[in-house]
Design a protein around this motif. Structure first.
Motif, PDB file in Angstrom:
ATOM      1  N   GLU A 126       0.829  -1.209   0.000  1.00  0.00           N
ATOM      2  CA  GLU A 126       0.000   0.000   0.000  1.00  0.00           C
ATOM      3  C   GLU A 126       0.867   1.263   0.000  1.00  0.00           C
ATOM      4  OE1 GLU A 126      -3.014  -0.091   2.992  1.00  0.00           O
ATOM      5  OE2 GLU A 126      -3.839  -2.023   2.320  1.00  0.00           O
ATOM      6  N   ILE A 127       1.947   1.268   0.779  1.00  0.00           N
ATOM      7  CA  ILE A 127       2.834   2.431   0.800  1.00  0.00           C
ATOM      8  C   ILE A 127       3.481   2.619  -0.566  1.00  0.00           C
ATOM      9  CG2 ILE A 127       4.985   3.350   1.754  1.00  0.00           C
ATOM     10  CD1 ILE A 127       4.219   1.932   4.402  1.00  0.00           C
ATOM     11  N   ALA A 128       3.964   1.535  -1.165  1.00  0.00           N
ATOM     12  CA  ALA A 128       4.605   1.617  -2.479  1.00  0.00           C
ATOM     13  C   ALA A 128       3.625   2.115  -3.537  1.00  0.00           C
ATOM     14  CB  ALA A 128       5.161   0.255  -2.871  1.00  0.00           C
ATOM     15  N   ASP A 129       2.403   1.580  -3.528  1.00  0.00           N
ATOM     16  CA  ASP A 129       1.398   2.006  -4.508  1.00  0.00           C
ATOM     17  C   ASP A 129       1.107   3.501  -4.378  1.00  0.00           C
ATOM     18  OD1 ASP A 129       1.221  -0.553  -5.495  1.00  0.00           O
ATOM     19  OD2 ASP A 129      -0.656  -1.051  -4.458  1.00  0.00           O
ATOM     20  N   LYS A 130       1.006   3.978  -3.146  1.00  0.00           N
ATOM     21  CA  LYS A 130       0.697   5.393  -2.935  1.00  0.00           C
ATOM     22  C   LYS A 130       1.875   6.286  -3.309  1.00  0.00           C
ATOM     23  CE  LYS A 130      -2.907   4.690   0.539  1.00  0.00           C
ATOM     24  NZ  LYS A 130      -3.440   5.067   1.860  1.00  0.00           N
ATOM     25  N   LEU A 164      13.686   7.005  -5.313  1.00  0.00           N
ATOM     26  CA  LEU A 164      12.358   7.489  -5.701  1.00  0.00           C
ATOM     27  C   LEU A 164      12.445   8.660  -6.669  1.00  0.00           C
ATOM     28  CD1 LEU A 164      10.497   7.406  -2.250  1.00  0.00           C
ATOM     29  CD2 LEU A 164       9.980   5.968  -4.240  1.00  0.00           C
ATOM     30  N   GLY A 165      13.660   9.164  -6.891  1.00  0.00           N
ATOM     31  CA  GLY A 165      13.855  10.299  -7.797  1.00  0.00           C
ATOM     32  C   GLY A 165      13.794  11.643  -7.102  1.00  0.00           C
ATOM     33  N   SER A 166      13.726  11.632  -5.770  1.00  0.00           N
ATOM     34  CA  SER A 166      13.579  12.875  -5.017  1.00  0.00           C
ATOM     35  C   SER A 166      14.885  13.262  -4.329  1.00  0.00           C
ATOM     36  CB  SER A 166      12.479  12.730  -3.959  1.00  0.00           C
ATOM     37  OG  SER A 166      12.441  13.858  -3.105  1.00  0.00           O
ATOM     38  N   PRO A 167      15.216  14.563  -4.291  1.00  0.00           N
ATOM     39  CA  PRO A 167      16.391  15.026  -3.544  1.00  0.00           C
ATOM     40  C   PRO A 167      16.063  15.402  -2.101  1.00  0.00           C
ATOM     41  CG  PRO A 167      15.478  16.858  -4.770  1.00  0.00           C
ATOM     42  CD  PRO A 167      14.571  15.667  -5.043  1.00  0.00           C
ATOM     43  N   ASN A 168      14.808  15.233  -1.694  1.00  0.00           N
ATOM     44  CA  ASN A 168      14.317  15.825  -0.446  1.00  0.00           C
ATOM     45  C   ASN A 168      14.619  14.977   0.783  1.00  0.00           C
ATOM     46  OD1 ASN A 168      13.260  18.008  -1.872  1.00  0.00           O
ATOM     47  ND2 ASN A 168      11.315  16.958  -2.237  1.00  0.00           N
ATOM     48  N   TYR A 169      15.905  14.939   1.127  1.00  0.00           N
ATOM     49  CA  TYR A 169      16.357  14.278   2.346  1.00  0.00           C
ATOM     50  C   TYR A 169      16.717  15.344   3.374  1.00  0.00           C
ATOM     51  CZ  TYR A 169      19.436  11.901   5.643  1.00  0.00           C
ATOM     52  OH  TYR A 169      20.020  11.433   6.790  1.00  0.00           O
ATOM     53  N   TYR A 170      16.198  15.187   4.604  1.00  0.00           N
ATOM     54  CA  TYR A 170      16.398  16.203   5.645  1.00  0.00           C
ATOM     55  C   TYR A 170      16.777  15.559   6.978  1.00  0.00           C
ATOM     56  CZ  TYR A 170      13.776  18.912   2.226  1.00  0.00           C
ATOM     57  OH  TYR A 170      13.354  19.509   1.058  1.00  0.00           O
ATOM     58  N   THR A 171      17.420  16.362   7.828  1.00  0.00           N
ATOM     59  CA  THR A 171      17.776  15.907   9.169  1.00  0.00           C
ATOM     60  C   THR A 171      17.212  16.867  10.219  1.00  0.00           C
ATOM     61  OG1 THR A 171      19.834  17.162   9.421  1.00  0.00           O
ATOM     62  CG2 THR A 171      19.954  15.081   8.190  1.00  0.00           C
ATOM     63  N   HIS A 172      17.379  16.491  11.482  1.00  0.00           N
ATOM     64  CA  HIS A 172      16.854  17.265  12.606  1.00  0.00           C
ATOM     65  C   HIS A 172      17.637  18.545  12.853  1.00  0.00           C
ATOM     66  CE1 HIS A 172      20.384  15.618  14.495  1.00  0.00           C
ATOM     67  NE2 HIS A 172      20.155  16.291  15.601  1.00  0.00           N
ATOM     68  N   HIS A 173      18.701  18.798  12.102  1.00  0.00           N
ATOM     69  CA  HIS A 173      19.571  19.939  12.396  1.00  0.00           C
ATOM     70  C   HIS A 173      18.877  21.289  12.264  1.00  0.00           C
ATOM     71  CE1 HIS A 173      22.517  16.706  11.778  1.00  0.00           C
ATOM     72  NE2 HIS A 173      23.288  17.405  12.578  1.00  0.00           N
ATOM     73  N   GLU A 513      13.165  -3.986   1.818  1.00  0.00           N
ATOM     74  CA  GLU A 513      11.908  -4.638   1.449  1.00  0.00           C
ATOM     75  C   GLU A 513      10.922  -3.652   0.851  1.00  0.00           C
ATOM     76  OE1 GLU A 513      12.281  -8.220   4.792  1.00  0.00           O
ATOM     77  OE2 GLU A 513      10.879  -6.559   5.126  1.00  0.00           O
ATOM     78  N   LEU A 514      10.911  -2.426   1.346  1.00  0.00           N
ATOM     79  CA  LEU A 514      10.036  -1.416   0.756  1.00  0.00           C
ATOM     80  C   LEU A 514      10.523  -1.040  -0.640  1.00  0.00           C
ATOM     81  CD1 LEU A 514       7.610   0.445   1.038  1.00  0.00           C
ATOM     82  CD2 LEU A 514       9.065   2.076   2.260  1.00  0.00           C
ATOM     83  N   ALA A 515      11.825  -1.021  -0.839  1.00  0.00           N
ATOM     84  CA  ALA A 515      12.382  -0.739  -2.169  1.00  0.00           C
ATOM     85  C   ALA A 515      11.926  -1.785  -3.180  1.00  0.00           C
ATOM     86  CB  ALA A 515      13.902  -0.695  -2.092  1.00  0.00           C
ATOM     87  N   LYS A 516      11.875  -3.033  -2.756  1.00  0.00           N
ATOM     88  CA  LYS A 516      11.407  -4.101  -3.646  1.00  0.00           C
ATOM     89  C   LYS A 516       9.952  -3.874  -4.035  1.00  0.00           C
ATOM     90  CE  LYS A 516      11.009  -9.133  -3.956  1.00  0.00           C
ATOM     91  NZ  LYS A 516      11.237 -10.432  -3.243  1.00  0.00           N
ATOM     92  N   ALA A 517       9.139  -3.480  -3.054  1.00  0.00           N
ATOM     93  CA  ALA A 517       7.726  -3.221  -3.340  1.00  0.00           C
ATOM     94  C   ALA A 517       7.558  -2.026  -4.273  1.00  0.00           C
ATOM     95  CB  ALA A 517       6.966  -2.984  -2.036  1.00  0.00           C
ATOM     96  N   CYS A 518       8.474  -1.032  -4.155  1.00  0.00           N
ATOM     97  CA  CYS A 518       8.395   0.161  -4.997  1.00  0.00           C
ATOM     98  C   CYS A 518       8.935  -0.080  -6.405  1.00  0.00           C
ATOM     99  CB  CYS A 518       9.180   1.304  -4.356  1.00  0.00           C
ATOM    100  SG  CYS A 518       8.402   2.007  -2.889  1.00  0.00           S
ATOM    101  N   GLN A 522      17.012  -3.247  -7.161  1.00  0.00           N
ATOM    102  CA  GLN A 522      18.388  -3.334  -7.646  1.00  0.00           C
ATOM    103  C   GLN A 522      19.331  -2.408  -6.893  1.00  0.00           C
ATOM    104  OE1 GLN A 522      15.835  -1.981  -9.234  1.00  0.00           O
ATOM    105  NE2 GLN A 522      16.408  -0.282 -10.593  1.00  0.00           N
ATOM    106  N   TYR A 523      18.775  -1.385  -6.245  1.00  0.00           N
ATOM    107  CA  TYR A 523      19.616  -0.447  -5.493  1.00  0.00           C
ATOM    108  C   TYR A 523      19.834  -0.888  -4.045  1.00  0.00           C
ATOM    109  CZ  TYR A 523      18.483   2.539  -9.463  1.00  0.00           C
ATOM    110  OH  TYR A 523      18.330   3.050 -10.735  1.00  0.00           O
ATOM    111  N   PHE A 524      19.207  -2.010  -3.687  1.00  0.00           N
ATOM    112  CA  PHE A 524      19.350  -2.541  -2.329  1.00  0.00           C
ATOM    113  C   PHE A 524      19.627  -4.049  -2.382  1.00  0.00           C
ATOM    114  CE2 PHE A 524      17.090   1.398  -1.907  1.00  0.00           C
ATOM    115  CZ  PHE A 524      17.563   1.948  -0.727  1.00  0.00           C
ATOM    116  N   ASN A 525      20.441  -4.449  -3.350  1.00  0.00           N
ATOM    117  CA  ASN A 525      20.741  -5.867  -3.560  1.00  0.00           C
ATOM    118  C   ASN A 525      21.986  -6.315  -2.794  1.00  0.00           C
ATOM    119  OD1 ASN A 525      22.574  -4.407  -5.063  1.00  0.00           O
ATOM    120  ND2 ASN A 525      22.605  -5.845  -6.784  1.00  0.00           N
TER     121      ASN A 525
END
Length: 731
Positions: A126-130, A164-173, A513-518, A522-525
């Motif tokens: 469901e998360i991958a589909d969304k 996922l093609g997104s650059p939007n990675y963030y931290t708590h800083h 496992e979520l990468a496989k569903a998405c 191949q990027y988590f092999n």
């Protein structure tokens, strides 16, 4: 004016309560340990080296395992942050592994505040589909991932969001060190230096407190250098727990630290106490900055800071004479981490003051650390996702912010504007700790998908569509942690006990496992062990050796002090004038700037900070730590006796704290250890999640009172730009 030079006798008297609290935290754990989990002499104890997760320092620990269960922890003797010691948080937070209030299975939203258990396969599908649907309709820039990073997360999380093609990675800083990081980055080419405390002769801390249990080794180093005759000065509106080791406390007016540093810099130039050779050889733009500093006399700063001109002159002069073994410590959150509208400029001014002392890469000065050379996965066998062509959300608005960390609160702002549709949160609680909770809740309600990966049912989890249960750090292996510093090293977090709850999973497994569903497995092999083996390859250390030792240092890579490295600034030098700031529309040189708001005679500035037994709200649901809070009423706000008397308030009274954003009720601690213009509230309370039964209802969350805001230069949260009124109420 509060300008306090403290004698040894008065200091001991003033800090008596502090000493009691510190000792109580340790004693409480020892009593608990001996009473409930004392090992018999015939029981075999297995020892496993790992790293702590009680705060973001990740100190080295040794887990003592009895009959398959965690019995106790001790500090790792080889780890540079612990050196055989462990703080109260490290001991207490480890009990999370056996908490009855942990998340134990995947959950799906079934209404307001209601969730139903689902299988991992259903959750992944469901998360991958969304996610795929959102990306197809809105583009990958509508998806984000935010975390308080740990070793494994720092590798897997950016990789997943990029897949996922997104650059939007963030931290708590954004609520920790964004301002400091931006100031240092565009001045010295690094987001932080470290302090060679053990060799220093004069140390100033601005809003920073080793005594509030950041790293045990830092406290020990400060004790040692104090015994060797070093001068220690605390600049802070409150007398924090490092006060036991300080020679002097400057109770500065909140938000005026920049004025102090500018005036001290003025004195160095006027008295010709700056290191002219260092400036000439390793900097640019100094003459322009020196001309600006002519405006910032100690007399000028006295009117703003409340610290006398004579004191400012004396301290600057003494530091100049002690150079290069003198420094302003680099801080983290402190007064130039994320608190004021002028905090980025304060960070720049601090870095430049240290440069004027010529202490960069000098014994007893500011050290630009080195890291060990670690390997990487073979790209032919283990391909990496393509770097997204899109710019990270917030990068255009805040080009001076450290891009790798980003400005996490932009996720909420863009959600409000309909531009951010999905958010994944790992080991972070932005709904309570990143921005105004009311704003965050409204922003999250506008998104199509929120996924939280955590151990506890946090406020963010309660607002999520899906909740994925992580294992605790006691139950998992992680990626190798690189230790930066004067001497670099590596550390490994290892699984100490079997999973307590079978349905929980470690984060590397969840991402794979979520990468496989998405559709991008191949990027988590690769396995976590294969990743760690690849990282170790250049070091000559085997995985078995690291597992056995836990922490390994590389003394042959120790920095040669006295040798200035090439800086990673555009000019390769210290930048007293920054073209990057000019390009972003700001002054290329540091200038005085007022805080965004200021209190009036009938109001206070609300400030916050740490206590030695907690890590923000992360540890608030830990019974053994929260009991210390309750025993000593540590959730109370601090108020100066003069102001309390004017308001008819006595120690222990219940009061109402009212800001533009919220109203809270809490008891008062009346103490001379706080500036009259400020109210201090510890940052560890205000839990609202009913699933965290120990923490809920204790104290109030200061973020409730913080307007949702961005500091103009770094995007930081302006955590202390808050004005409140206080009145006594009936209990």
């Amino acid at each position: 004016m509060l300008d306090s030079k403290i004698s040894r006798r008065s200091f001991i008297k003033a800090s008596a309560a502090t000493t009691v609290l510190a000792s109580a935290g340790t004693a409480s754990f020892q009593d608990w340990s001996s009473k409930y989990v004392k090992a018999s002499e015939r029981t075999e104890i297995k020892e496993i080296a790992s790293t702590c997760n009680g705060c973001s320092s990740k100190c080295g620990i040794i887990g003592h395992i009895k009959n398959g269960r965690l019995w106790k922890l001790t500090g790792h003797p080889d780890h540079p942050y612990s050196k055989g010691k462990l703080c109260a948080r490290g001991h207490g937070y480890a009990t999370l592994v056996y908490s009855k209030e942990r998340l134990t299975q995947p959950l799906k939203r079934a209404g307001e505040g209601k969730f139903e258990p689902i299988s991992w396969d259903q959750a992944y599908k469901e998360i991958a589909d969304k996610l795929n649907k959102i990306i197809k309709e809105n583009g990958p820039g509508a998806v984000s991932l935010t975390e308080d990073p740990r070793a494994t997360g720092k590798f897997y999380s950016p990789r997943f969001i990029q897949a996922l093609g997104s650059p939007n990675y963030y931290t708590h800083h954004v609520v920790c060190s964004n301002s400091r990081d931006a100031g240092f980055l565009h001045t010295l080419g690094v987001t932080a230096t470290s302090a060679d405390i053990g060799s220093a002769k004069y140390i100033m801390f601005i809003g920073r407190s080793y005594g509030d249990a950041i790293r045990p080794s830092s406290v020990q180093s400060l004790v040692d250098t104090k015994e060797n005759g070093a001068k220690i000065v605390i600049v802070d509106p409150r007398l924090n727990n490092t006060g036991n080791l300080a020679n002097e406390w400057l109770a500065i007016r909140p938000g005026t630290d920049l004025a102090l540093v500018l005036a001290m810099s003025h004195v160095l130039i006027k008295q010709n106490l700056y290191d002219s050779d260092f400036i000439q050889n390793y900097s640019i733009g100094f003459d322009e900055y020196a001309k600006e500093l002519e405006n910032y006399t100690p007399e000028w700063a006295e009117k703003l800071t409340g610290i006398s001109a004579d004191t400012i002159t004396r301290i600057a002069t003494d530091m100049g004479k002690a150079k290069p073994k003198a420094l302003i410590e680099q801080s983290w959150r402190g007064a130039f981490g994320c608190n004021y509208e002028n905090s980025t400029e304060t960070g720049r001014a601090v870095a430049l003051f240290n440069a004027m002392l010529g202490n960069i890469q000098q014994q007893g000065g500011s050290i630009i650390g080195t890291k060990p050379h670690l390997g990487a996965l073979d790209p032919a066998k283990y391909p990496s996702p393509k770097k997204p062509e899109l710019k990270k959300a917030g990068q255009e608005e805040f080009p001076l912010a450290y891009e790798e960390q980003g400005v996490a609160t932009i996720v909420a702002k863009n959600a409000m504007e309909g531009k951010m549709k999905a958010a994944i949160f790992h080991h972070s609680n932005p709904a309570l700790g990143y921005g105004n909770p009311k704003y965050m809740k409204k922003a999250f309600s506008k998104m199509d998908l929120i996924v939280t990966i955590d151990v506890q049912m946090s406020e963010t989890a309660l607002l999520s569509d899906y909740i994925l249960p992580d294992v605790t750090y006691i139950e998992r292996d992680e990626a190798i942690e690189s230790l930066s510093g004067k001497t670099p090293g590596i550390a490994l977090r290892q699984q100490m006990v079997e999973k307590v709850h079978p349905e929980t999973k470690p984060i590397h497994q969840i991402y794979s496992e979520l990468a496989k569903a998405c559709g991008f497995s191949q990027y988590f092999n690769f396995s976590l062990d294969e990743l760690n083996e690849a990282m170790l390859a250049p070091t000559g250390i085997t995985y078995q050796q690291l597992r056995q030792k836990g922490t390994i240092m590389f003394p042959d890579m120790t920095i040669e002090l006295g040798k200035m490295p090439e800086l990673k600034t555009p000019s390769k030098k210290v930048e007293f004038s920054s073209e990057k700031f000019k390009e972003a529309g700001f002054s290329p040189i540091v200038k005085w700037g007022e805080p965004k708001v200021s209190p009036k005679e009938d109001s206070f500035r609300l400030i916050t900070g740490k206590q030695a037994i907690h890590s923000h709200t992360q540890t608030a649901n830990t019974p053994i730590l929260m009991q210390i809070t309750k025993d000593y009423d540590l959730e109370r706000i601090w108020m100066n006796p003069v102001r309390a008397k004017d308001l008819g308030i006595k120690d222990g009274d219940l009061v109402e704290v009212k800001s533009s954003e919220a109203v809270s009720k809490v008891k008062v601690k009346v103490t001379e250890r706080i500036h009259p213009e400020a109210i201090f509230v510890p940052s560890h309370y205000g839990i609202t999640s009913p699933y965290q039964k120990t923490g809920v209802g204790v104290g109030f969350g200061y973020m409730e009172h913080v307007p949702f805001d961005f500091e103009a230069r770094s995007g930081a949260g302006n955590m202390q730009e808050v004005i409140v009124k206080v009145r006594k109420v009936k209990g």
